[in-house]
Design an enzyme around this catalytic site. Structure first.
Site, mmCIF file in Angstrom:
data_model
loop_
_atom_site.group_PDB
_atom_site.id
_atom_site.type_symbol
_atom_site.label_atom_id
_atom_site.label_comp_id
_atom_site.label_asym_id
_atom_site.label_seq_id
_atom_site.Cartn_x
_atom_site.Cartn_y
_atom_site.Cartn_z
ATOM 1 C CG ASP A 44 -13.877 17.973 25.406
ATOM 2 O OD1 ASP A 44 -14.769 17.118 25.261
ATOM 3 O OD2 ASP A 44 -13.246 18.142 26.465
ATOM 4 C CG ASP A 45 -18.552 18.500 25.175
ATOM 5 O OD1 ASP A 45 -18.215 17.311 25.026
ATOM 6 O OD2 ASP A 45 -18.945 18.968 26.264
ATOM 7 C CB CYS A 84 -15.573 12.806 27.500
ATOM 8 S SG CYS A 84 -13.804 12.957 27.445
ATOM 9 N NE ARG A 88 -12.199 12.890 24.951
ATOM 10 C CZ ARG A 88 -11.624 14.027 24.577
ATOM 11 N NH1 ARG A 88 -10.327 14.100 24.432
ATOM 12 N NH2 ARG A 88 -12.351 15.104 24.362
ATOM 13 C CE LYS A 147 -12.063 15.609 28.467
ATOM 14 N NZ LYS A 147 -13.332 16.354 28.302
ATOM 15 C CG HIS A 149 -12.029 12.325 30.849
ATOM 16 N ND1 HIS A 149 -13.162 13.045 30.554
ATOM 17 C CD2 HIS A 149 -12.180 11.883 32.125
ATOM 18 C CE1 HIS A 149 -13.966 13.040 31.592
ATOM 19 N NE2 HIS A 149 -13.391 12.347 32.564
ATOM 20 C CB SER A 176 -13.450 16.759 31.996
ATOM 21 O OG SER A 176 -13.996 17.368 30.878
ATOM 22 C CG HIS A 281 -15.909 20.201 27.910
ATOM 23 N ND1 HIS A 281 -16.404 20.682 29.106
ATOM 24 C CD2 HIS A 281 -16.162 18.873 27.917
ATOM 25 C CE1 HIS A 281 -16.933 19.675 29.788
ATOM 26 N NE2 HIS A 281 -16.801 18.562 29.085
ATOM 27 C CG ASP A 333 -15.453 14.513 23.121
ATOM 28 O OD1 ASP A 333 -16.155 15.437 22.635
ATOM 29 O OD2 ASP A 333 -15.224 14.430 24.346
ATOM 30 C CG ASN A 334 -19.265 14.133 23.471
ATOM 31 O OD1 ASN A 334 -18.443 13.693 24.278
ATOM 32 N ND2 ASN A 334 -19.668 15.393 23.519
ATOM 33 C CE LYS A 367 -20.357 15.743 27.514
ATOM 34 N NZ LYS A 367 -19.378 16.693 28.076
#
Ligand SMILES: *[C@@H]1O[C@H](CO)[C@@H](O)[C@H](O)[C@H]1NC(C)=O
Ligand SMILES: *[C@@H]1O[C@H](CO)[C@@H](O)[C@H](O)[C@H]1NC(C)=O
Ligand SMILES: *[C@@H]1O[C@H](CO)[C@@H](O)[C@H](O)[C@H]1NC(C)=O
Length: 560
Positions: A44-45, A84, A88, A147, A149, A176, A281, A333-334, A367
């Site tokens: 994540d991130d 996010c 996804r 996660k 989301h 999140s 994240h 994810d980004n 992001k």
């Protein structure tokens, strides 16, 4: 006219057909268990430059480095959206978020507020979408850990688990962890404390994140051992040795184990496990054993804790003998969130300082934006048929994951919808190293912000990832870069000199946008009644579901 020779040719041909169909039938019979297991891991991130193998000078990631060194490392991989939720949805469906309805249909300044699903969101990834789990429904057994989301309204079976969204099992967070107390945002609103859930049950609310990563590790190990037993692939030398997991499930996993014991999972099938870490994240959280281990502060510690978790899972795959038939896919994810404290909270929050975001290396912004820093991320594939240690420099995208997995299963793609991906298998095996895409598309909510064809990227709009005072700047002619020669997007090319290139990119962009069928946006409707709130008996009604009442931690299984 048939002579002897002719007859014998016919017989030989018939024999060949018989042999071929025998092989075909026996490969079908043996086939199901031979299909690879799939482990799809999402960070994540995580920024492009935050793994050792992607050049981090300070963060130590021996396990992910190993996956890349034994598998394929991609250098020009982008996600389907710079944040996010859309990222996804496109990863799981092989379709751009604009086709999933996972976009905001509002203009500035509202569009900055609705870019992901919130605790009060009414809708989710529509049931009509085919996720990877749905596509593997008849061949694999599936689990989603971590996660989600992609929406969580119970009324529409939004959360994975119990067969919903293509997953038999779910243990993790519906959205999140910063969306609700004790996260930092938005503390002034009435979002409930973030719950930990399992197959529709509340495990804890609020959820203390400190041992989250180790829970996900243990649960993944547990699943791998179960599948190994079910698939009967345990070699004689692999003494069943999951007792360390069985005997004392770490606190908070009891409900997960009971759910697994209910027999809803078919452990004799190959698995599809989607493991979505919350690391790294913000707000960052760590188990005590990881504090201060890295040279990159809490952020580096969080990446290293995830890497160790992946190492433990790899060991389980090796101990069970499943490693050789498991495809592991890893992505972020980004891009990293640059200066993540910016704009979210005015109070100081541990794990949420300007230094608690990662690094996108030379790529611009991060992001939220359609500059490369927002969408170019690490991507590693390890497993059967992957040429070991190969670096793949073709521009590819997260929508390619869905067709790649189906290619491994020998399964045709759905024919009733547009897919935006292509199988990467020819690149992985080296069978065909041509770039699989003519162009890649950079959408931000309802608008195509940029397009890349070959080495050229044209920006129609540029806008910072997270700056609510920035409405964006339109470019006509588009801002053109050669992003293979100028990865920082800092040297715009002369539009007159490159008029033909611009014409080509514009016509490709027009062709693409006119092919997008209208699907309504799913973000805007909000209803506080849908905020996940653990059962508190008669005191909780539709109108009293304010966050103070959603505190049940830890919920025991009997309570729910
Ligand atoms: C979360 O758990 C850790 C470890 O058990 C503990 O040290 C910490 O105080 C807890 N945090 C909260 C907010 O309860
Ligand atoms: C589990 O999957 C296998 C392989 O698809 C199948 O033969 C078996 O019937 C399934 N078991 C149950 C209980 O559904
Ligand atoms: C945000 O964008 C506005 C408008 O472009 C600009 O004036 C401001 O400096 C930006 N803020 C930051 C922190 O970059």
């Amino acid at each position: 006219m048939f002579d002897e020779k002719g007859d014998s040719i016919i017989s030989a041909n018939m024999l060949r057909v018989v042999i071929a169909s025998t092989i075909f039938v026996s490969s079908l019979v043996a086939g199901l268990n031979d299909l690879p297991n799939v482990l799809l891991i999402v960070a994540d991130d995580l920024g492009y430059a935050d793994l050792g193998v992607y050049g981090s000078p300070t963060i130590n990631t021996p396990n992910l480095d190993r996956l890349a060194n034994e598998g394929a490392k991609f250098t020009q991989f982008i996600v389907g959206g710079p944040i996010c939720t859309p990222s996804r949805s496109s990863m799981l469906t092989g379709r751009l978020p604009i086709r999933n309805g996972i976009y905001c249909n509002q203009d500035y300044p509202i569009d900055d507020l609705f870019r992901v699903f919130y605790p009060s969101s009414v809708y989710c990834l529509p049931d009509s979408e085919i996720t990877i789990g749905d596509a593997l429904e008849t061949t694999h057994s599936s689990a989603m850990l971590g996660k989600w989301h992609l929406g969580h309204n119970e009324e529409y079976n939004c959360l994975p688990g119990n067969g919903n969204q293509g997953f038999d099992f779910f243990y993790g967070l519906p959205y999140s962890h910063e969306e609700g107390y004790p996260g930092p945002f938005p503390e002034g609103l009435v979002f409930p404390p973030v719950p930990l859930m399992c197959n529709g049950y509340f495990v804890e609310q609020p959820f203390n994140m400190s041992d989250y990563t180790s829970r996900l590790t243990t649960l993944t190990e547990k699943l791998i051992w179960r599948y190994a037993e079910g698939q009967k692939s345990l070699a004689a030398s692999h003494v069943k040795d999951d007792h360390h997991i069985n005997d004392s499930p770490i606190s908070g996993l009891e409900i997960a184990y009971q759910e697994l014991d209910k027999g809803k999972q078919n452990f004799s099938r190959p698995f599809f496990i989607h493991l979505a870490y919350e690391n790294p994240h913000v707000p960052l959280f760590l188990s005590n054993s990881y504090s201060g281990k890295s040279r990159r502060g809490m952020y580096g510690d969080s990446v290293e804790e995830m890497d160790q978790s992946i190492g433990t899972i790899l060991t389980a795959l090796e101990q069970t003998g499943l490693a050789e038939n498991t495809l592991i896919i890893f992505m972020s994810d980004n891009g990293a969130w640059v200066n993540p404290s910016n704009g979210l909270s005015t109070r100081p929050v541990k794990g949420m300082t300007p230094f608690d975001g990662g690094s996108n290396g030379a790529f611009r912004d991060g992001k939220g934006s359609t500059w490369e820093g927002g969408m170019r991320v690490p991507f590693i594939i390890w497993g059967p048929d992957v040429a070991p240690g190969v670096t793949i420099r073709s521009p590819v995208a997260a929508m390619d994951i869905f067709p790649t997995i189906l290619d491994y299963m020998g399964q045709p793609l759905p024919s009733d919808r547009v897919l935006d991906g292509a199988s990467l298998r020819p690149l992985l095996t080296g069978a065909n190293t041509a770039d699989p895409h003519e162009c890649l598309y950079y959408w931000r909510e309802h608008t195509l912000f940029a397009i890349r064809c070959g080495q050229y990227k044209a920006h129609f709009i540029t806008r910072s990832g997270f700056n609510t005072s920035d409405p964006g700047v339109s470019h006509d002619p588009p801002l053109l870069f050669n992003i293979e020669w100028d990865i920082a997007e800092s040297l715009p090319l002369d539009p007159d000199e490159y008029a033909d290139t611009i014409d080509y990119l514009v016509s490709q962009a027009n062709k693409h946008t006119s092919s997008i069928e209208h699907v309504p946006s799913l973000y805007i409707p909000q209803d506080f009644r849908h905020m996940p709130c653990c059962p508190r008996g008669s005191t909780v009604t539709a109108t009293t579901r304010v966050w103070e009442q959603c505190v049940c931690s830890r919920v025991t299984y009997q309570d729910v």
